[in-house]
Enzyme design. Structure first.
Site, PDB file in Angstrom:
ATOM      1  N   ASN A  92     -37.183 -57.796 119.575  1.00  0.00           N
ATOM      2  CA  ASN A  92     -35.911 -58.508 119.422  1.00  0.00           C
ATOM      3  C   ASN A  92     -34.846 -57.651 120.089  1.00  0.00           C
ATOM      4  O   ASN A  92     -34.446 -56.622 119.554  1.00  0.00           O
ATOM      5  CB  ASN A  92     -35.627 -58.691 117.920  1.00  0.00           C
ATOM      6  CG  ASN A  92     -34.252 -59.259 117.652  1.00  0.00           C
ATOM      7  OD1 ASN A  92     -33.566 -59.716 118.568  1.00  0.00           O
ATOM      8  ND2 ASN A  92     -33.841 -59.242 116.386  1.00  0.00           N
ATOM      9  N   TRP A  93     -34.412 -58.082 121.259  1.00  0.00           N
ATOM     10  CA  TRP A  93     -33.466 -57.253 122.026  1.00  0.00           C
ATOM     11  C   TRP A  93     -32.041 -57.347 121.471  1.00  0.00           C
ATOM     12  O   TRP A  93     -31.165 -56.601 121.897  1.00  0.00           O
ATOM     13  CB  TRP A  93     -33.481 -57.661 123.511  1.00  0.00           C
ATOM     14  CG  TRP A  93     -34.769 -57.352 124.209  1.00  0.00           C
ATOM     15  CD1 TRP A  93     -35.877 -56.760 123.659  1.00  0.00           C
ATOM     16  CD2 TRP A  93     -35.097 -57.614 125.582  1.00  0.00           C
ATOM     17  NE1 TRP A  93     -36.871 -56.639 124.605  1.00  0.00           N
ATOM     18  CE2 TRP A  93     -36.415 -57.160 125.796  1.00  0.00           C
ATOM     19  CE3 TRP A  93     -34.407 -58.198 126.650  1.00  0.00           C
ATOM     20  CZ2 TRP A  93     -37.049 -57.263 127.036  1.00  0.00           C
ATOM     21  CZ3 TRP A  93     -35.026 -58.307 127.887  1.00  0.00           C
ATOM     22  CH2 TRP A  93     -36.338 -57.835 128.076  1.00  0.00           C
ATOM     23  N   LYS A  94     -31.820 -58.300 120.585  1.00  0.00           N
ATOM     24  CA  LYS A  94     -30.473 -58.503 120.001  1.00  0.00           C
ATOM     25  C   LYS A  94     -29.434 -58.647 121.126  1.00  0.00           C
ATOM     26  O   LYS A  94     -29.755 -59.158 122.195  1.00  0.00           O
ATOM     27  CB  LYS A  94     -30.137 -57.369 119.018  1.00  0.00           C
ATOM     28  CG  LYS A  94     -31.239 -57.196 117.967  1.00  0.00           C
ATOM     29  CD  LYS A  94     -30.834 -56.298 116.820  1.00  0.00           C
ATOM     30  CE  LYS A  94     -31.992 -56.202 115.830  1.00  0.00           C
ATOM     31  NZ  LYS A  94     -31.650 -55.401 114.639  1.00  0.00           N
ATOM     32  N   HIS A 124     -32.618 -64.432 110.971  1.00  0.00           N
ATOM     33  CA  HIS A 124     -32.519 -62.972 111.020  1.00  0.00           C
ATOM     34  C   HIS A 124     -31.368 -62.523 110.103  1.00  0.00           C
ATOM     35  O   HIS A 124     -30.355 -63.213 109.996  1.00  0.00           O
ATOM     36  CB  HIS A 124     -32.277 -62.507 112.454  1.00  0.00           C
ATOM     37  CG  HIS A 124     -32.403 -61.025 112.593  1.00  0.00           C
ATOM     38  ND1 HIS A 124     -31.362 -60.185 112.281  1.00  0.00           N
ATOM     39  CD2 HIS A 124     -33.439 -60.245 112.961  1.00  0.00           C
ATOM     40  CE1 HIS A 124     -31.760 -58.932 112.471  1.00  0.00           C
ATOM     41  NE2 HIS A 124     -33.017 -58.944 112.877  1.00  0.00           N
ATOM     42  N   GLU A 180     -29.092 -60.479 110.469  1.00  0.00           N
ATOM     43  CA  GLU A 180     -27.775 -60.403 111.114  1.00  0.00           C
ATOM     44  C   GLU A 180     -27.146 -61.792 111.219  1.00  0.00           C
ATOM     45  O   GLU A 180     -25.932 -61.955 111.085  1.00  0.00           O
ATOM     46  CB  GLU A 180     -27.906 -59.719 112.483  1.00  0.00           C
ATOM     47  CG  GLU A 180     -28.141 -58.220 112.306  1.00  0.00           C
ATOM     48  CD  GLU A 180     -29.022 -57.572 113.356  1.00  0.00           C
ATOM     49  OE1 GLU A 180     -29.198 -58.141 114.445  1.00  0.00           O
ATOM     50  OE2 GLU A 180     -29.564 -56.487 113.063  1.00  0.00           O
ATOM     51  N   GLU A 182     -38.337 -58.585 106.687  1.00  0.00           N
ATOM     52  CA  GLU A 182     -37.484 -57.498 107.165  1.00  0.00           C
ATOM     53  C   GLU A 182     -36.518 -57.094 106.056  1.00  0.00           C
ATOM     54  O   GLU A 182     -35.469 -57.733 105.884  1.00  0.00           O
ATOM     55  CB  GLU A 182     -36.678 -57.958 108.386  1.00  0.00           C
ATOM     56  CG  GLU A 182     -37.529 -58.345 109.571  1.00  0.00           C
ATOM     57  CD  GLU A 182     -36.745 -58.232 110.870  1.00  0.00           C
ATOM     58  OE1 GLU A 182     -37.196 -57.488 111.742  1.00  0.00           O
ATOM     59  OE2 GLU A 182     -35.676 -58.856 110.999  1.00  0.00           O
ATOM     60  N   GLY A 234     -32.507 -51.063 111.502  1.00  0.00           N
ATOM     61  CA  GLY A 234     -31.625 -50.179 112.269  1.00  0.00           C
ATOM     62  C   GLY A 234     -31.190 -48.941 111.508  1.00  0.00           C
ATOM     63  O   GLY A 234     -30.228 -48.276 111.887  1.00  0.00           O
ATOM     64  N   SER A 276     -36.841 -50.835 111.474  1.00  0.00           N
ATOM     65  CA  SER A 276     -37.084 -49.452 111.900  1.00  0.00           C
ATOM     66  C   SER A 276     -38.547 -49.162 112.226  1.00  0.00           C
ATOM     67  O   SER A 276     -39.064 -48.087 111.902  1.00  0.00           O
ATOM     68  CB  SER A 276     -36.555 -48.465 110.854  1.00  0.00           C
ATOM     69  OG  SER A 276     -35.150 -48.597 110.729  1.00  0.00           O
ATOM     70  N   GLY A 329     -36.686 -54.032 116.780  1.00  0.00           N
ATOM     71  CA  GLY A 329     -35.377 -54.080 117.420  1.00  0.00           C
ATOM     72  C   GLY A 329     -35.212 -52.909 118.369  1.00  0.00           C
ATOM     73  O   GLY A 329     -35.669 -52.923 119.516  1.00  0.00           O
ATOM     74  N   GLY A 330     -34.569 -51.851 117.878  1.00  0.00           N
ATOM     75  CA  GLY A 330     -34.221 -50.703 118.712  1.00  0.00           C
ATOM     76  C   GLY A 330     -35.345 -50.178 119.589  1.00  0.00           C
ATOM     77  O   GLY A 330     -35.150 -49.916 120.783  1.00  0.00           O
TER      78      GLY A 330
END
Ligand code: PGA
Length: 259
Positions: free
Chosen positions: A9-11, A100, A102, A174, A180, A220, A241-242
């Site tokens: 997930n590149w966000k 998600h 966010e 999640e 994150g 994470s 993500g990251g």
């Protein structure tokens, strides 16, 4: 057997040019041994909408699938700033991340809205990855399962078992406190939540659908912790993500030991 799904997930990161470069770098890391590596797993990346055309082009002919980070429930109309499923399909988008945390917490998406999006995704042939997860406070209050199963029930409102029976449904657990933050659920705790999700899926959609639905873990995930997570029988992959923003780290995650 459920194929593991390793999803990036590149966000709101990477321009079209940067996304293209990452997609090409990933291809060159993965493709030499893809026939063996991808026997028991699938790989997906979800760029920002405007990078999708460039990334689709860079991934043409590759086994890496394309996802989107959101979709609107209507096909067209006066919905300023939104993107619909028929707009994504021509680029070969197969998956869509929905609900998600966010989207839930920063953009106030509620379960009813998310359920409509899940329905729209399924009716257009997209595979929704429905995200569920408790906040730190809910976790500390011992309410994780109640929150997660509530989001699952309401997010799947109106979803028929037929949709899940053809394998086009995925769930991502999640924990919000793990996203994150560098903290993650222990593999044992995550596995317990995944088992509870699968039991609820069996009640809602039937045992057969529950058995083929992939339940990913996210929050994470790194090259350092992916093996212990993805090695668990009820953890059917990871939503990253990251660590999906660099070819080296995502390629290592794709190579997770799963058995
Ligand atoms: P993270 O994000 O891997 O950076 O924690 C995961 C996600 O939000 O899907």
């Amino acid at each position: 057997m459920r194929k593991k799904l390793i999803a990036g997930n590149w966000k709101m990161n990477l321009t079209a040019d940067e996304g293209r470069a990452l997609a090409l770098a990933l291809r060159s890391q993965i493709e030499p041994d893809a026939p063996v590596l991808l026997r028991d797993r699938e790989v997906m990346v979800a760029p920002p909408f405007v990078a999708i055309p460039a990334v689709a082009q860079a991934l043409a002919g590759s086994p890496i699938a394309l996802g989107a980070q959101n979709v609107h429930y209507e096909e067209r109309g006066a919905f300023t700033g939104e993107v619909s499923a028929p707009m994504l399909l021509p680029f070969g988008v197969k998956f869509v991340i929905l609900g998600h945390s966010e989207r839930r917490h920063i953009f106030d998406e509620d379960d009813a809205l998310i359920a409509r999006k899940v329905g729209a995704a399924l009716s257009h042939g997209l595979t929704p990855i429905l995200c569920v997860g408790e906040t730190a406070q809910e976790h500390d209050e011992g309410r994780a399962l109640e929150v997660v199963l509530g989001q699952l029930d309401r997010g799947l409102e109106g979803t028929a078992s037929a949709a899940a029976l053809d394998g086009r449904m995925a769930i991502a657990y999640e924990p919000v406190w793990a996203i994150g933050t560098g903290r993650n659920a222990s593999p044992e705790d995550a596995e317990a939540v995944h088992r509870a999700i699968r039991a609820r899926l069996a009640e809602r959609l039937g045992r057969e659908a529950a058995a083929i639905t992939r339940i990913l873990y996210g929050g994470s995930v790194t090259p350092q912790n992916v093996d212990v997570l993805a090695g668990r029988p009820d953890i059917d992959g990871v939503l990253v993500g990251g660590a999906s923003l660099k070819a080296d780290s995502f390629a290592r995650i794709i190579r997770a030991r799963t058995g």
